[in-house]
Structures are given as structure tokens and as C-alpha cells.
Design a protein around this motif. Sequence first.
Motif, PDB file in Angstrom:
ATOM      1  N   GLY A 116      27.384  42.142  23.249  1.00  0.00           N
ATOM      2  CA  GLY A 116      27.775  40.867  23.845  1.00  0.00           C
ATOM      3  C   GLY A 116      27.157  39.645  23.213  1.00  0.00           C
ATOM      4  N   SER A 117      27.014  39.636  21.917  1.00  0.00           N
ATOM      5  CA  SER A 117      26.414  38.492  21.225  1.00  0.00           C
ATOM      6  C   SER A 117      27.309  37.265  21.298  1.00  0.00           C
ATOM      7  CB  SER A 117      26.166  38.823  19.751  1.00  0.00           C
ATOM      8  OG  SER A 117      25.182  39.811  19.623  1.00  0.00           O
ATOM      9  N   THR A 118      26.658  36.107  21.345  1.00  0.00           N
ATOM     10  CA  THR A 118      27.373  34.830  21.309  1.00  0.00           C
ATOM     11  C   THR A 118      26.988  34.030  20.067  1.00  0.00           C
ATOM     12  OG1 THR A 118      25.660  33.832  22.688  1.00  0.00           O
ATOM     13  CG2 THR A 118      27.619  34.692  23.826  1.00  0.00           C
ATOM     14  N   ASP A 119      26.176  34.624  19.203  1.00  0.00           N
ATOM     15  CA  ASP A 119      25.776  33.947  17.961  1.00  0.00           C
ATOM     16  C   ASP A 119      26.675  34.421  16.814  1.00  0.00           C
ATOM     17  OD1 ASP A 119      24.868  36.514  17.505  1.00  0.00           O
ATOM     18  OD2 ASP A 119      22.765  35.994  17.264  1.00  0.00           O
ATOM     19  N   GLY A 120      26.228  34.325  15.605  1.00  0.00           N
ATOM     20  CA  GLY A 120      27.030  34.675  14.443  1.00  0.00           C
ATOM     21  C   GLY A 120      26.918  36.123  14.000  1.00  0.00           C
ATOM     22  N   THR A 121      26.535  37.008  14.900  1.00  0.00           N
ATOM     23  CA  THR A 121      26.363  38.413  14.558  1.00  0.00           C
ATOM     24  C   THR A 121      27.640  39.020  13.977  1.00  0.00           C
ATOM     25  OG1 THR A 121      24.630  38.707  16.221  1.00  0.00           O
ATOM     26  CG2 THR A 121      25.771  40.689  15.500  1.00  0.00           C
ATOM     27  N   ALA A 122      28.771  38.740  14.585  1.00  0.00           N
ATOM     28  CA  ALA A 122      30.050  39.313  14.124  1.00  0.00           C
ATOM     29  C   ALA A 122      30.378  38.859  12.707  1.00  0.00           C
ATOM     30  CB  ALA A 122      31.178  38.935  15.072  1.00  0.00           C
ATOM     31  N   VAL A 123      30.181  37.578  12.435  1.00  0.00           N
ATOM     32  CA  VAL A 123      30.475  37.035  11.107  1.00  0.00           C
ATOM     33  C   VAL A 123      29.550  37.662  10.070  1.00  0.00           C
ATOM     34  CG1 VAL A 123      30.489  34.923   9.719  1.00  0.00           C
ATOM     35  CG2 VAL A 123      31.347  34.877  12.071  1.00  0.00           C
ATOM     36  N   LEU A 124      28.279  37.774  10.396  1.00  0.00           N
ATOM     37  CA  LEU A 124      27.307  38.374   9.480  1.00  0.00           C
ATOM     38  C   LEU A 124      27.657  39.832   9.187  1.00  0.00           C
ATOM     39  CD1 LEU A 124      24.625  38.388   7.908  1.00  0.00           C
ATOM     40  CD2 LEU A 124      23.493  38.960  10.069  1.00  0.00           C
ATOM     41  N   ALA A 125      27.940  40.600  10.223  1.00  0.00           N
ATOM     42  CA  ALA A 125      28.275  42.015  10.044  1.00  0.00           C
ATOM     43  C   ALA A 125      29.521  42.167   9.170  1.00  0.00           C
ATOM     44  CB  ALA A 125      28.472  42.688  11.388  1.00  0.00           C
ATOM     45  N   ASP A 126      30.512  41.331   9.403  1.00  0.00           N
ATOM     46  CA  ASP A 126      31.744  41.383   8.612  1.00  0.00           C
ATOM     47  C   ASP A 126      31.468  41.025   7.153  1.00  0.00           C
ATOM     48  OD1 ASP A 126      34.656  41.602   8.297  1.00  0.00           O
ATOM     49  OD2 ASP A 126      34.542  39.425   7.981  1.00  0.00           O
ATOM     50  N   ALA A 127      30.704  39.971   6.935  1.00  0.00           N
ATOM     51  CA  ALA A 127      30.389  39.534   5.572  1.00  0.00           C
ATOM     52  C   ALA A 127      29.592  40.591   4.812  1.00  0.00           C
ATOM     53  CB  ALA A 127      29.614  38.222   5.605  1.00  0.00           C
ATOM     54  N   ALA A 128      28.785  41.369   5.532  1.00  0.00           N
ATOM     55  CA  ALA A 128      27.962  42.398   4.899  1.00  0.00           C
ATOM     56  C   ALA A 128      28.722  43.715   4.716  1.00  0.00           C
ATOM     57  CB  ALA A 128      26.705  42.640   5.721  1.00  0.00           C
TER      58      ALA A 128
ATOM     59  N   CYS B 299      29.855  45.698   7.166  1.00  0.00           N
ATOM     60  CA  CYS B 299      29.522  46.665   8.210  1.00  0.00           C
ATOM     61  C   CYS B 299      30.737  46.954   9.084  1.00  0.00           C
ATOM     62  CB  CYS B 299      28.420  46.113   9.125  1.00  0.00           C
ATOM     63  SG  CYS B 299      26.903  45.696   8.280  1.00  0.00           S
ATOM     64  N   ARG B 300      30.717  48.101   9.711  1.00  0.00           N
ATOM     65  CA  ARG B 300      31.695  48.359  10.766  1.00  0.00           C
ATOM     66  C   ARG B 300      31.098  47.728  12.017  1.00  0.00           C
ATOM     67  NH1 ARG B 300      33.277  53.190  14.079  1.00  0.00           N
ATOM     68  NH2 ARG B 300      31.557  54.280  13.072  1.00  0.00           N
ATOM     69  N   TYR B 301      31.864  46.872  12.656  1.00  0.00           N
ATOM     70  CA  TYR B 301      31.382  46.092  13.791  1.00  0.00           C
ATOM     71  C   TYR B 301      32.138  46.517  15.042  1.00  0.00           C
ATOM     72  CZ  TYR B 301      30.342  41.958  16.617  1.00  0.00           C
ATOM     73  OH  TYR B 301      29.942  41.111  17.620  1.00  0.00           O
ATOM     74  N   VAL B 302      31.421  46.972  16.053  1.00  0.00           N
ATOM     75  CA  VAL B 302      32.053  47.373  17.308  1.00  0.00           C
ATOM     76  C   VAL B 302      31.382  46.642  18.462  1.00  0.00           C
ATOM     77  CG1 VAL B 302      32.863  49.618  16.496  1.00  0.00           C
ATOM     78  CG2 VAL B 302      30.599  49.434  17.484  1.00  0.00           C
ATOM     79  N   VAL B 303      32.189  46.252  19.427  1.00  0.00           N
ATOM     80  CA  VAL B 303      31.686  45.484  20.571  1.00  0.00           C
ATOM     81  C   VAL B 303      31.720  46.343  21.817  1.00  0.00           C
ATOM     82  CG1 VAL B 303      32.016  43.412  21.971  1.00  0.00           C
ATOM     83  CG2 VAL B 303      32.552  43.366  19.535  1.00  0.00           C
ATOM     84  N   GLU B 304      30.591  46.373  22.520  1.00  0.00           N
ATOM     85  CA  GLU B 304      30.487  47.060  23.808  1.00  0.00           C
ATOM     86  C   GLU B 304      31.030  48.487  23.759  1.00  0.00           C
ATOM     87  OE1 GLU B 304      28.831  45.877  26.378  1.00  0.00           O
ATOM     88  OE2 GLU B 304      28.550  43.873  25.577  1.00  0.00           O
ATOM     89  N   ALA B 305      30.871  49.161  22.635  1.00  0.00           N
ATOM     90  CA  ALA B 305      31.378  50.523  22.480  1.00  0.00           C
ATOM     91  C   ALA B 305      30.430  51.524  23.121  1.00  0.00           C
ATOM     92  CB  ALA B 305      31.555  50.845  21.004  1.00  0.00           C
ATOM     93  N   ASP B 306      30.995  52.635  23.550  1.00  0.00           N
ATOM     94  CA  ASP B 306      30.201  53.736  24.068  1.00  0.00           C
ATOM     95  C   ASP B 306      29.480  54.371  22.874  1.00  0.00           C
ATOM     96  OD1 ASP B 306      29.153  55.705  25.759  1.00  0.00           O
ATOM     97  OD2 ASP B 306      30.879  57.018  25.455  1.00  0.00           O
ATOM     98  N   LEU B 307      28.170  54.468  22.947  1.00  0.00           N
ATOM     99  CA  LEU B 307      27.369  54.980  21.841  1.00  0.00           C
ATOM    100  C   LEU B 307      27.789  56.398  21.458  1.00  0.00           C
ATOM    101  CD1 LEU B 307      25.095  54.351  19.890  1.00  0.00           C
ATOM    102  CD2 LEU B 307      23.501  55.265  21.571  1.00  0.00           C
ATOM    103  N   ARG B 308      28.170  57.186  22.417  1.00  0.00           N
ATOM    104  CA  ARG B 308      28.600  58.560  22.138  1.00  0.00           C
ATOM    105  C   ARG B 308      29.806  58.576  21.185  1.00  0.00           C
ATOM    106  NH1 ARG B 308      29.784  63.273  26.563  1.00  0.00           N
ATOM    107  NH2 ARG B 308      29.408  64.964  25.116  1.00  0.00           N
TER     108      ARG B 308
END
Length: 171
Positions: A40-52, A54-63
Amino acid sequence: MISVVIVCRNQEPELSVTLSSLVQGAVEGLVAEVVVVDRGSTDGTAVLADAAGCRYVVEADLREVVREVRGEWILFIEAGARPLLGWVEHLHQHVMSGGKPARFSPSREYRLPFLSRIMKRPSALTHGVLMPKRQAIANCRSGSSVEAVVRGVATHKLNCEIVPASVLSLA
């Protein structure tokens, strides 16, 4: 070879430190993917992960995340932690030898102050945890946290160091 899983929330600066330290592992073919699980980030985490890349998932079940990773080994690491020089070779040797779950050795240079070390119970992820995917799946329950997955797992101490995320927050 290995997948790196980082769970974070509003930790863009910390995540950038960790991702930059993982580049060598990706270049040398050890790190197959990095998965950023956002809580539930509201900062630039998504943009950073995408630029790097990374596979970016939000509120996903860890399993589900653990089941879907590509690597046969998973490195769970905190945003802000950074493995130090030589970590790629040590992890590669450990994985190739079919070793048991492992963790990094604490950095001698970047230690927490004495009272912080004895007064505060460290997170199970303070020194990262490397474990076979099958064991991670077995430890995961629906709704599990990373802390719950790795807590209590008997680990071998690797002969390479990590700077814990908590050191970054003190700086």
C-alpha cells in the motif's frame, strides 16, 4: 537461480539502496528476478520497481507470490538492507552445494549501537534469509507475512556480510 522477494510499504529510498546492491547478482546470472510486494505504498515505490525491472505486485498473498517465483531458491530481504562485496560468489556456492537455508553474517563495520542490539529483538529478516522454494512454500500459509515464513527456520550463517536495513534508518 534465485528470486529475491522484498516486501515494503512507503520505502522508496530504502528499496533503491537494496536494488542497487543486487545489480551485480543479476549481471552475473545469480538473481533471476526481484519481486517487490507492495503493502500500500503512496510514494514512488511502483515507479522505482518498474524502472529497475522488478516484478511489482500490490497487496498480493505471499503464498501466491512464493509459488510463482521463477527461482528454485528465494532470498527474502528487507528494503534498505544491502549485501556487501563477495555475496554473489558465496550465495552461488551455497545454492550449488544444495545447502540448507542460510542467512548473511552481520556486517562488522555497520553494526547497530550496543544498546540497540541487546534491547530490541531483531527481525527474522535482519540478515536476510535464503531458502529453497519448496521449503518457503511449505512454510507459507494464506495471509502469512514474510516474518512468519522465515521465523524459526534453522539457518546456516554464510561467510559474507550484509548491512541491515535498520542501519540505514539510523543514518
